[in-house]
Design a protein around this motif. Structure first.
Motif, PDB file in Angstrom:
ATOM      1  N   ALA A  86      -1.195  -3.755   2.647  1.00 52.74           N
ATOM      2  CA  ALA A  86      -0.642  -2.400   2.585  1.00 52.74           C
ATOM      3  C   ALA A  86       0.826  -2.429   2.172  1.00 52.74           C
ATOM      4  O   ALA A  86       1.288  -1.555   1.434  1.00 52.74           O
ATOM      5  CB  ALA A  86      -0.800  -1.704   3.934  1.00 52.74           C
ATOM      6  N   TYR A 101       2.617  -0.493  -0.935  1.00 52.88           N
ATOM      7  CA  TYR A 101       3.828   0.317  -0.778  1.00 52.88           C
ATOM      8  C   TYR A 101       4.921  -0.137  -1.743  1.00 52.88           C
ATOM      9  O   TYR A 101       5.625   0.694  -2.343  1.00 52.88           O
ATOM     10  CB  TYR A 101       4.323   0.240   0.664  1.00 52.88           C
ATOM     11  N   ARG A 129       4.369   1.304  -5.055  1.00 51.81           N
ATOM     12  CA  ARG A 129       4.673   2.730  -5.102  1.00 51.81           C
ATOM     13  C   ARG A 129       6.180   2.968  -5.235  1.00 51.81           C
ATOM     14  O   ARG A 129       6.619   3.804  -6.025  1.00 51.81           O
ATOM     15  CB  ARG A 129       4.160   3.422  -3.832  1.00 51.81           C
ATOM     16  N   ARG A 174       4.511   4.256   5.016  1.00 50.04           N
ATOM     17  CA  ARG A 174       3.474   3.333   5.477  1.00 50.04           C
ATOM     18  C   ARG A 174       3.549   3.220   6.991  1.00 50.04           C
ATOM     19  O   ARG A 174       4.642   3.131   7.558  1.00 50.04           O
ATOM     20  CB  ARG A 174       3.668   1.948   4.866  1.00 50.04           C
ATOM     21  N   ILE A 208      -1.293   4.104   4.048  1.00 48.80           N
ATOM     22  CA  ILE A 208      -0.272   4.700   3.202  1.00 48.80           C
ATOM     23  C   ILE A 208      -0.504   6.212   3.185  1.00 48.80           C
ATOM     24  O   ILE A 208      -1.620   6.667   2.898  1.00 48.80           O
ATOM     25  CB  ILE A 208      -0.328   4.165   1.758  1.00 48.80           C
ATOM     26  N   THR A 211       0.839   9.988   1.711  1.00 54.31           N
ATOM     27  CA  THR A 211       1.623  10.679   0.691  1.00 54.31           C
ATOM     28  C   THR A 211       1.606  12.176   0.969  1.00 54.31           C
ATOM     29  O   THR A 211       0.533  12.776   1.083  1.00 54.31           O
ATOM     30  CB  THR A 211       1.057  10.418  -0.718  1.00 54.31           C
TER      31      THR A 211
END
Length: 284
Positions: free
Chosen positions: A144, A148, A151, A241, A246, A248
């Motif tokens: 994860a 992140y 991103r 996170r 995750i 958004t």
């Protein structure tokens, strides 16, 4: 007759004795090889060298994004609707529309669309649970974290390092908008009033890394270009996170008329408050 039988027995006995001796030797050799390890020396030794797989991530499933942390009071503050809208349509709007998902334990989302004569507001919440398919090499949390990092790299923001402190989340001002963090080259507190932004000079908080929100987080703040006939819309997106999930949150304000610019501080603060509520929901 007896003499022949006796001669035959004498010829067979040496062969039997030799076979017995060979069998005894093989048994002794086997005992030396496996005597110290009843379960088999090579298999047990190989298993002992294997590292234990990482534990699964904290979260094994995902809550419903249309209800998790998005209470009606917060929704009404972020998504005002026309007073003339009938109650059934109002309730339907605040219920949200779930995104199509083929695996509700891995990726889910929800969207809202509110319109008034003055503006249109859009809100979306997306949950993504990250799973490592090889936990002998990478845990769910580490996987994860990799997602992140991609991103925040796509957002063209620097990934925080031990020598780079994240920007604190701005605290709301008495008027309800967020106070802007000091910008580079800005005058120190107590400077002349002439340096203080005026209503005609709206403060732009901008995109940056956030602290105090989940395990790690960042915010993107984008204002569409100004036009002679097109109004500027502002879109604030917060990505954070928490363990192997995750989240958004994206919030857009689109005025109906040109010349009206949605404030950065207020739009970011409402998005941050919703993101904080979602963090608390996952920590329950």
């Amino acid at each position: 007759m007896d003499v022949q039988r006796t001669a035959a027995v004498r010829r067979v006995l040496p062969g039997i004795a030799m076979f017995a001796a060979l069998a005894a030797g093989a048994g002794a050799l086997t005992g030396c090889t496996s005597g110290g390890n009843p379960g088999g020396g090579s298999d047990a030794k190989g298993g002992g060298n294997q590292a234990a797989p990482a534990q699964p991530g904290k979260y094994r499933s995902l809550p419903s994004p249309c209800r998790a942390g998005v209470d009606s009071k917060r929704l009404k503050g972020m998504l005002p609707v026309a007073e003339t809208l009938p109650a059934p349509q109002r309730d339907q709007m605040y219920a949200g529309v779930a995104d199509t998902s083929y695996d509700g334990d891995r990726h889910v989302g929800c969207r809202w669309n509110a319109q008034t004569p003055d503006e249109t507001r859009l809100l979306s919440v997306v949950f993504e649970r990250v799973v490592s398919y090889d936990r002998s090499a990478t845990s769910d949390d580490d996987k994860a974290k990799q997602v992140y990092v991609r991103r925040i790299t796509d957002a063209h923001l620097p990934f925080p390092t031990p020598t780079t402190a994240p920007t604190a989340v701005p605290a709301p001002t008495p008027s309800g908008s967020a106070a802007a963090p000091p910008a580079a080259g800005a005058p120190a507190p107590g400077a002349s009033a002439a340096a203080t932004p005026t209503p005609s000079m709206p403060v732009e908080l901008g995109s940056r890394v956030l602290e105090g929100l989940g395990t790690e987080a960042f915010v993107e703040d984008k204002l569409s270009p100004a036009g002679a006939s097109a109004a500027q819309s502002r879109t604030v997106r917060i990505v954070f996170r928490t363990s192997n999930v995750i989240v958004t949150v994206e919030y857009s304000v689109q005025p109906a008329l040109p010349g009206v610019v949605p404030p950065s501080g207020e739009t970011q603060e409402k998005t941050r408050q919703l993101a904080q509520a979602l963090v608390e929901r996952f920590n329950e």
